[in-house]
Design a protein around this motif. Structure first.
Motif, mmCIF file in Angstrom:
data_model
loop_
_atom_site.group_PDB
_atom_site.id
_atom_site.type_symbol
_atom_site.label_atom_id
_atom_site.label_comp_id
_atom_site.label_asym_id
_atom_site.label_seq_id
_atom_site.Cartn_x
_atom_site.Cartn_y
_atom_site.Cartn_z
ATOM 1 N N VAL A 59 0.811 -1.180 -0.029
ATOM 2 C CA VAL A 59 -0.234 -0.078 0.089
ATOM 3 C C VAL A 59 0.927 1.306 0.112
ATOM 4 C CG1 VAL A 59 -1.569 1.415 1.356
ATOM 5 C CG2 VAL A 59 -2.209 -0.898 1.030
ATOM 6 N N ILE A 123 -12.729 3.242 6.034
ATOM 7 C CA ILE A 123 -11.766 4.137 5.208
ATOM 8 C C ILE A 123 -11.549 5.635 5.839
ATOM 9 C CG2 ILE A 123 -12.519 3.178 2.920
ATOM 10 C CD1 ILE A 123 -14.256 5.687 2.634
ATOM 11 N N ALA A 126 -7.978 6.535 6.354
ATOM 12 C CA ALA A 126 -7.362 7.009 5.331
ATOM 13 C C ALA A 126 -7.628 8.192 4.680
ATOM 14 C CB ALA A 126 -7.671 5.720 4.203
ATOM 15 N N THR A 131 -2.174 5.944 7.243
ATOM 16 C CA THR A 131 -2.450 4.389 6.507
ATOM 17 C C THR A 131 -2.527 3.400 7.988
ATOM 18 O OG1 THR A 131 -0.840 4.965 4.707
ATOM 19 C CG2 THR A 131 -1.029 2.743 5.522
ATOM 20 N N ARG A 145 -5.890 -6.519 5.925
ATOM 21 C CA ARG A 145 -5.785 -5.595 4.994
ATOM 22 C C ARG A 145 -5.009 -4.324 5.671
ATOM 23 N NH1 ARG A 145 -11.944 -4.182 3.302
ATOM 24 N NH2 ARG A 145 -11.956 -6.271 2.988
ATOM 25 N N THR A 147 -5.001 0.083 4.396
ATOM 26 C CA THR A 147 -5.466 1.104 3.595
ATOM 27 C C THR A 147 -4.731 2.450 3.987
ATOM 28 O OG1 THR A 147 -7.727 -0.033 3.911
ATOM 29 C CG2 THR A 147 -7.767 2.017 3.210
ATOM 30 N N LEU A 160 -7.893 6.166 -2.405
ATOM 31 C CA LEU A 160 -7.371 5.178 -1.351
ATOM 32 C C LEU A 160 -6.898 4.080 -2.116
ATOM 33 C CD1 LEU A 160 -10.433 5.685 0.795
ATOM 34 C CD2 LEU A 160 -8.296 7.013 1.084
ATOM 35 N N SER A 162 -6.168 0.000 -1.135
ATOM 36 C CA SER A 162 -6.254 -1.003 0.023
ATOM 37 C C SER A 162 -5.611 -2.446 -0.607
ATOM 38 C CB SER A 162 -7.817 -1.270 0.515
ATOM 39 O OG SER A 162 -7.781 -2.298 1.400
#
Length: 542
Positions: A59, A123, A126, A131, A145, A147, A160, A162
């Motif tokens: 990412v 989200i 983010a 992050t 994960r 993001t 964004l 991810s």
């Protein structure tokens, strides 16, 4: 029928070695299981942390990529980003990489049908420019994960990114680590089991297959026997260090409580007994004189598996027996002297009767009177000077025995001893052995062979002075004369050298020390021994 249980075992109970094997095997198994569980948990944590680090790295590389920043600002972000992102996903083995707009609209997805649909997941951090990582269930199932935001030149969030790895994929990676954990556990279990078996085998050999209960019972019996037996027992190892001493041995040798591991030379024992213990040779009924006792010592080597590992020493107290033997010898000597005197009296009586029958009355009277005076003189001297019955009987017996051997016992006219309060056995030991030694020494000198005795109780002490007309002692001999086994006398014909000798003066020294007295020796021709012994109460002198 079942065979009877071996001695020392109870039916249905395994040996101590078998019990220990089972216990060790159980402990090893528990340790291996716990360690395997810990290893599995550590591997699971490590795999998860590695997955988080991997997606976080992907990412961060994408949100800092100029290509991604330019593509999301173009008219068709999906056409530009989809091949690029899918190539990265294939190269890294990641489950998904999604580029989305700030309103959650997906630009890319492994499943093309999901492109243009809203992104499922958190989200907000983010959008705030940070992050982060999380575990979330999306279209591909639960996944780990990361993001992060894509920022333009003004620092505004324009898209964004991810990336994630599904939990199933992480599980597959974890399963790859399980064989290593399993083999490690099996190897540990095998090594632990083998070690337990080796220890059990050695223990079985050393305990002769006995169980814990029989061993404990045997130890209790042995301990009870060691403390109850009326014979001193010492176990000394090959390095001459004490390994075991029972209560009787500690009492006989006047030893302290804690002796295990101490060298026999550090126990403060007499030199003769120390030599016996350090020599570790077979010893049978050896007489040893300590400061307060006469001991009979037996020693035998102890062997294990064909090699000598030390010695077993037994001690018996012969102090009282030695005293009784001395008194018995004095009584025997006195009885012998009475028998000898009865023979002499019979000879004198026959001579006197013969003179009377020959008509020589005056010569008969003169002969009888003279012989009576000579025979009575020593008795009168002893009775007048010594009021202690045991001591008086001893002197009369020793005088008669010395006379038969050609030695005259002369009692000093200044002798005066009343009741001393000292044990009769100790008086016999001191005076009897001094006189015996003096008579033996006088026989080696020229005539007239005499032994002079002075007994005097003055104040609170008894003084015994014995002087002989023998060859005497040198200064070196005078220093060693009280050592056990040392003697200037010759052994009887056909007997081992020193048999029954070198003990009398050692007993004298022991008895004198026990009463807190002193003993002095004057070297030179005609040795002189002077003994001074404190009296328990002032003696009455006459």
């Amino acid at each position: 029928m079942h065979p009877p249980a071996p001695p020392g075992r109870r039916p249905g109970r395994g040996s101590l070695a078998r019990q220990l094997l089972l216990l060790q095997a159980s402990v090893v198994l528990v340790v291996v299981v716990v360690a395997s569980g810990v290893a599995y948990g550590s591997a699971r944590t490590a795999v998860r942390e590695a997955a988080e680090a991997e997606v976080l790295g992907i990412v961060e590389s994408l949100i800092n990529s100029p290509f991604v920043r330019t593509a999301v600002s173009g008219p068709d972000a999906t056409a530009l980003l989809e091949p690029y992102v899918e190539q990265i996903r294939a190269d890294t083995g990641t489950s998904f990489i999604t580029v989305l707009a700030p309103d959650r609209t997906r630009y890319t997805h492994p499943d093309p049908s999901q492109i243009g649909r809203p992104f499922l997941g958190t989200i907000a951090p983010a959008l705030a420019g940070r992050t982060f990582t999380e575990t979330y269930s999306g279209t591909l199932g639960p996944s780990v994960r990361a993001t992060g935001p894509v920022l333009d030149e003004r620092g505004q969030v324009v898209a964004l990114v991810s990336a994630g790895i599904t939990v199933t994929t992480i599980g597959d990676d974890l399963q790859g680590a399980l064989p290593g954990i399993a083999w490690t556990a099996l190897a540990t279990l095998a090594v632990g089991g083998l070690g337990s078996w080796a220890i059990s085998r050695r223990l079985r050999r050393q305990t002769h297959g006995l169980g814990a209960a029989p061993l404990a019972r045997m130890l209790e019996y042995y301990d009870a026997v060691l403390h109850a037996v009326r014979e001193g027992l010492l176990l000394v190892d090959g390095d001459c260090r004490v390994q075991l001493v029972n209560d009787e041995a500690r009492r006989l040798l006047d030893l302290p409580e804690d002796l295990t591991g101490r060298h026999v030379t550090d126990l403060g024992l007499p030199a003769g007994l120390t030599d016996v213990l350090t020599g570790q040779r077979l010893t049978v009924d050896a007489v040893q004189v300590t400061r307060s006792r006469v001991l009979v010592v037996n020693q035998a080597p102890a062997r294990q598996a064909g090699r000598t590992v030390g010695t077993v020493v037994t001690l018996r107290d012969h102090t009282d027996l030695q005293a009784l033997t001395g008194e018995l010898d004095s009584v025997r000597a006195f009885a012998h002297s009475l028998r000898a005197q009865s023979h002499e009296a019979a000879n004198r009586l026959h001579t006197t009767i013969s003179l009377v029958e020959l008509g020589r009355t005056e010569e008969a009277i003169e002969f009888a009177t003279t012989e009576l005076a000579v025979a009575q003189r020593l008795t009168d001297e002893v009775v007048a000077a010594v009021d202690e019955p045991v001591l008086a009987a001893l002197l009369l017996g020793k005088a008669a025995a010395a006379h038969e051997r050609g030695v005259s016992l002369v009692v000093d006219p200044d002798s005066a001893v009343g009741s001393t309060g000292l044990p009769g056995g100790d008086l016999v030991t001191v005076v009897g052995n001094l006189l015996d030694n003096a008579v033996d020494a006088a026989l080696e000198g020229p005539p007239p062979r005499e032994v002079h005795l002075l007994l005097e109780a003055t104040g609170a002490a008894l003084e015994v002075r014995v002087e002989d007309t023998g060859p005497g002692l040198t200064a070196d001999q005078a220093r060693r004369v009280f050592d056990q086994g040392w003697t200037t006398k010759q052994a009887p014909a056909g007997a081992p050298a020193g048999l029954g000798r070198g003990l009398g003066l050692a007993l004298v020294a022991q008895t004198v020390r026990r009463h807190g007295g002193t003993i002095e020796v004057r070297p030179g021709p005609g040795a002189e021994f002077t003994v001074t012994v404190p009296l328990p109460s002032p003696a009455t002198a006459r």
